[in-house]
Design a protein around this motif. Structure first.
Motif, PDB file in Angstrom:
ATOM      1  N   TYR A 248      33.860  14.424 -61.832  1.00  0.00           N
ATOM      2  CA  TYR A 248      33.490  13.305 -62.688  1.00  0.00           C
ATOM      3  C   TYR A 248      34.264  13.474 -63.997  1.00  0.00           C
ATOM      4  O   TYR A 248      34.023  14.419 -64.752  1.00  0.00           O
ATOM      5  N   ILE A 249      35.197  12.566 -64.247  1.00  0.00           N
ATOM      6  CA  ILE A 249      36.092  12.670 -65.400  1.00  0.00           C
ATOM      7  C   ILE A 249      35.729  11.594 -66.417  1.00  0.00           C
ATOM      8  O   ILE A 249      35.839  10.398 -66.147  1.00  0.00           O
ATOM      9  N   GLU A 250      35.280  12.031 -67.594  1.00  0.00           N
ATOM     10  CA  GLU A 250      34.906  11.060 -68.621  1.00  0.00           C
ATOM     11  C   GLU A 250      36.163  10.511 -69.299  1.00  0.00           C
ATOM     12  O   GLU A 250      37.036  11.268 -69.720  1.00  0.00           O
ATOM     13  N   MET A 251      36.244   9.191 -69.383  1.00  0.00           N
ATOM     14  CA  MET A 251      37.408   8.525 -69.975  1.00  0.00           C
ATOM     15  C   MET A 251      37.124   7.972 -71.365  1.00  0.00           C
ATOM     16  O   MET A 251      38.011   7.414 -72.012  1.00  0.00           O
ATOM     17  N   THR A 252      35.886   8.120 -71.849  1.00  0.00           N
ATOM     18  CA  THR A 252      35.445   7.435 -73.059  1.00  0.00           C
ATOM     19  C   THR A 252      36.288   7.770 -74.281  1.00  0.00           C
ATOM     20  O   THR A 252      36.571   6.895 -75.110  1.00  0.00           O
ATOM     21  N   SER A 253      36.688   9.046 -74.430  1.00  0.00           N
ATOM     22  CA  SER A 253      37.448   9.436 -75.622  1.00  0.00           C
ATOM     23  C   SER A 253      38.780   8.707 -75.704  1.00  0.00           C
ATOM     24  O   SER A 253      39.237   8.330 -76.792  1.00  0.00           O
ATOM     25  N   VAL A 254      39.414   8.488 -74.560  1.00  0.00           N
ATOM     26  CA  VAL A 254      40.699   7.783 -74.545  1.00  0.00           C
ATOM     27  C   VAL A 254      40.499   6.289 -74.741  1.00  0.00           C
ATOM     28  O   VAL A 254      41.195   5.660 -75.553  1.00  0.00           O
ATOM     29  N   THR A 255      39.561   5.700 -74.020  1.00  0.00           N
ATOM     30  CA  THR A 255      39.363   4.246 -74.147  1.00  0.00           C
ATOM     31  C   THR A 255      38.900   3.873 -75.556  1.00  0.00           C
ATOM     32  O   THR A 255      39.275   2.824 -76.076  1.00  0.00           O
ATOM     33  N   ALA A 256      38.098   4.751 -76.188  1.00  0.00           N
ATOM     34  CA  ALA A 256      37.643   4.466 -77.554  1.00  0.00           C
ATOM     35  C   ALA A 256      38.789   4.551 -78.547  1.00  0.00           C
ATOM     36  O   ALA A 256      38.809   3.836 -79.559  1.00  0.00           O
ATOM     37  N   ALA A 257      39.759   5.423 -78.281  1.00  0.00           N
ATOM     38  CA  ALA A 257      40.892   5.584 -79.190  1.00  0.00           C
ATOM     39  C   ALA A 257      41.883   4.430 -79.083  1.00  0.00           C
ATOM     40  O   ALA A 257      42.734   4.255 -79.964  1.00  0.00           O
ATOM     41  N   TYR A 258      41.775   3.652 -77.998  1.00  0.00           N
ATOM     42  CA  TYR A 258      42.705   2.535 -77.794  1.00  0.00           C
ATOM     43  C   TYR A 258      41.922   1.227 -77.643  1.00  0.00           C
ATOM     44  O   TYR A 258      42.018   0.526 -76.630  1.00  0.00           O
ATOM     45  N   ALA A 259      41.166   0.916 -78.668  1.00  0.00           N
ATOM     46  CA  ALA A 259      40.379  -0.315 -78.657  1.00  0.00           C
ATOM     47  C   ALA A 259      41.267  -1.554 -78.572  1.00  0.00           C
ATOM     48  O   ALA A 259      40.819  -2.617 -78.131  1.00  0.00           O
ATOM     49  N   ASN A 260      42.528  -1.419 -78.999  1.00  0.00           N
ATOM     50  CA  ASN A 260      43.447  -2.562 -78.980  1.00  0.00           C
ATOM     51  C   ASN A 260      44.301  -2.599 -77.723  1.00  0.00           C
ATOM     52  O   ASN A 260      45.236  -3.412 -77.632  1.00  0.00           O
ATOM     53  N   ALA A 261      44.004  -1.752 -76.750  1.00  0.00           N
ATOM     54  CA  ALA A 261      44.810  -1.734 -75.526  1.00  0.00           C
ATOM     55  C   ALA A 261      44.631  -3.025 -74.737  1.00  0.00           C
ATOM     56  O   ALA A 261      43.517  -3.540 -74.587  1.00  0.00           O
ATOM     57  N   SER A 262      45.734  -3.535 -74.223  1.00  0.00           N
ATOM     58  CA  SER A 262      45.657  -4.713 -73.356  1.00  0.00           C
ATOM     59  C   SER A 262      45.065  -4.332 -72.001  1.00  0.00           C
ATOM     60  O   SER A 262      44.283  -5.091 -71.428  1.00  0.00           O
ATOM     61  N   TYR A 263      45.454  -3.146 -71.517  1.00  0.00           N
ATOM     62  CA  TYR A 263      44.916  -2.628 -70.259  1.00  0.00           C
ATOM     63  C   TYR A 263      45.347  -1.172 -70.109  1.00  0.00           C
ATOM     64  O   TYR A 263      46.121  -0.644 -70.929  1.00  0.00           O
ATOM     65  N   PHE A 264      44.858  -0.528 -69.041  1.00  0.00           N
ATOM     66  CA  PHE A 264      45.188   0.863 -68.759  1.00  0.00           C
ATOM     67  C   PHE A 264      45.735   0.982 -67.339  1.00  0.00           C
ATOM     68  O   PHE A 264      45.450   0.152 -66.474  1.00  0.00           O
ATOM     69  N   GLU A 265      46.510   2.029 -67.116  1.00  0.00           N
ATOM     70  CA  GLU A 265      46.920   2.433 -65.781  1.00  0.00           C
ATOM     71  C   GLU A 265      46.622   3.925 -65.620  1.00  0.00           C
ATOM     72  O   GLU A 265      46.706   4.691 -66.575  1.00  0.00           O
ATOM     73  N   MET A 266      46.253   4.322 -64.419  1.00  0.00           N
ATOM     74  CA  MET A 266      45.942   5.724 -64.138  1.00  0.00           C
ATOM     75  C   MET A 266      47.188   6.436 -63.634  1.00  0.00           C
ATOM     76  O   MET A 266      47.971   5.877 -62.862  1.00  0.00           O
ATOM     77  N   PHE A 267      47.369   7.693 -64.059  1.00  0.00           N
ATOM     78  CA  PHE A 267      48.480   8.477 -63.526  1.00  0.00           C
ATOM     79  C   PHE A 267      47.999   9.833 -63.024  1.00  0.00           C
ATOM     80  O   PHE A 267      46.960  10.352 -63.440  1.00  0.00           O
ATOM     81  N   ILE A 268      48.768  10.405 -62.110  1.00  0.00           N
ATOM     82  CA  ILE A 268      48.571  11.761 -61.599  1.00  0.00           C
ATOM     83  C   ILE A 268      49.895  12.490 -61.742  1.00  0.00           C
ATOM     84  O   ILE A 268      50.947  11.952 -61.381  1.00  0.00           O
ATOM     85  N   GLU A 269      49.841  13.693 -62.280  1.00  0.00           N
ATOM     86  CA  GLU A 269      51.060  14.471 -62.532  1.00  0.00           C
ATOM     87  C   GLU A 269      50.877  15.882 -61.994  1.00  0.00           C
ATOM     88  O   GLU A 269      49.903  16.561 -62.316  1.00  0.00           O
ATOM     89  N   CYS A 270      51.807  16.316 -61.162  1.00  0.00           N
ATOM     90  CA  CYS A 270      51.758  17.655 -60.578  1.00  0.00           C
ATOM     91  C   CYS A 270      53.127  18.314 -60.759  1.00  0.00           C
ATOM     92  O   CYS A 270      54.136  17.777 -60.312  1.00  0.00           O
ATOM     93  N   ILE A 271      53.141  19.464 -61.420  1.00  0.00           N
ATOM     94  CA  ILE A 271      54.373  20.219 -61.650  1.00  0.00           C
ATOM     95  C   ILE A 271      54.235  21.566 -60.948  1.00  0.00           C
ATOM     96  O   ILE A 271      53.261  22.293 -61.167  1.00  0.00           O
ATOM     97  N   ARG A 272      55.187  21.891 -60.111  1.00  0.00           N
ATOM     98  CA  ARG A 272      55.121  23.119 -59.326  1.00  0.00           C
ATOM     99  C   ARG A 272      54.889  24.326 -60.231  1.00  0.00           C
ATOM    100  O   ARG A 272      55.612  24.515 -61.219  1.00  0.00           O
ATOM    101  N   ASP A 273      53.879  25.143 -59.892  1.00  0.00           N
ATOM    102  CA  ASP A 273      53.596  26.321 -60.714  1.00  0.00           C
ATOM    103  C   ASP A 273      54.105  27.616 -60.086  1.00  0.00           C
ATOM    104  O   ASP A 273      53.910  28.697 -60.643  1.00  0.00           O
TER     105      ASP A 273
END
Length: 292
Positions: A248-273
């Protein structure tokens, strides 16, 4: 989850504590037994009923009794009519240090007569609250919303291998083969409308043999800003087998920081370790939730 034998030991321990030989003037508790629970959804509108509730938060009237892993025996000072409220808890962002009652689940409220030394068993059935917006972003039953970014050396695809899929007929798979080190995918023109002034969470099933990150692109009229939400560890067990997990990933901190955002897109990033030769990442049942 504890075994039936362990629950029996809990019951025996509760009885021993009730004897209170040392201080008989202490109030003697009644006992609430929670040996199991269920979570029910309407798949068509609410998505999967997969859950990872870490404990149940118990209230008696306005008093918070505590958070207990199931199965459990909960001592409550009561003598007669008692109003109980049961609320499932989560590890917010997958962290044990940030446990909280999950606000999107309707509490199970019960009025029950409880008396000292008596045991009452409750098996709560939990449901989502009715005043939610649930965006079943992707369950990979029909396709895959993710596309590779320009800097990515691989992509994510829908697969149907029953030996890999979590549930249903498909899940998302991202691979990094020999010579490939970076996987970056983003939801393709979903234009996610997430409120800035309300709680919001992303629920996701996943398994991976490499760490990876999940985040949001905040799209405004002037910029596209990349914000990470969490970095997740591999889910490989001691035998080296990748295991499905739920977060369960809370998104509130990001969405609150971008009150003027037109919209959001989700990303996934994986870098070989460097821990494995072939990086494997699988995801399923992505859904975003917020209050109306």
């Amino acid at each position: 989850m504890k075994t039936t034998k362990q629950l029996s030991l809990l019951l025996a321990f509760a009885m021993m504590m009730s004897c209170d030989i040392i201080n008989p003037d202490e109030p003697i508790p009644a006992y609430l037994v929670i040996d199991s629970y269920s979570f029910v959804t309407d798949y068509g509108t609410e998505g999967t009923n997969s859950e990872k509730f870490s404990e149940i938060w118990v209230y008696a009237g306005a008093e918070f009794i505590g958070a207990f892993e199931v199965p459990c025996v909960v001592p409550i000072i009561a003598n007669g009519a008692t109003q109980l409220s049961l609320r499932p808890g989560i590890k917010n962002n997958g962290m044990s240090s940030t446990r909280r009652a999950y606000p999107f689940i309707q509490p199970v409220d019960i009025n029950i007569d409880m008396y000292p030394l008596e045991f009452d068993t409750i098996r709560p059935e939990f449901h989502y609250r009715e005043n939610l917006i649930i965006n079943n972003l992707e369950d990979f039953e029909q396709g895959c919303i993710f596309t590779a970014e320009s800097s990515s050396q691989s992509t994510m695809e829908r697969i149907t291998d029953p030996n890999v899929v979590f549930e249903g007929n498909g899940c998302g798979e991202g691979l990094l083969l020999d010579g490939e080190n970076v996987l970056r995918v983003v939801s393709n023109e979903q234009q996610l409308d997430l409120p800035s002034n309300k709680l919001s969470w992303l629920e996701m099933n996943y398994k991976s043999n490499n760490s990876f990150a999940v985040g949001l692109y905040a799209v405004t009229s002037a910029s596209i800003d990349k914000e990470y939400l969490v970095v997740l560890n591999p889910t490989t067990d001691d035998a080296g087998v990748d295991q499905w997990n739920k977060i369960y990933i809370e998104m509130t901190s990001v969405t609150a920081a971008y009150a003027n955002a037109s919209y959001f897109e989700m990303f996934i990033e994986c870098i070989r370790d460097g821990s494995v030769d072939e990086v494997k990442l699988h995801v399923d049942n992505l859904k975003m939730l917020h209050f109306e």
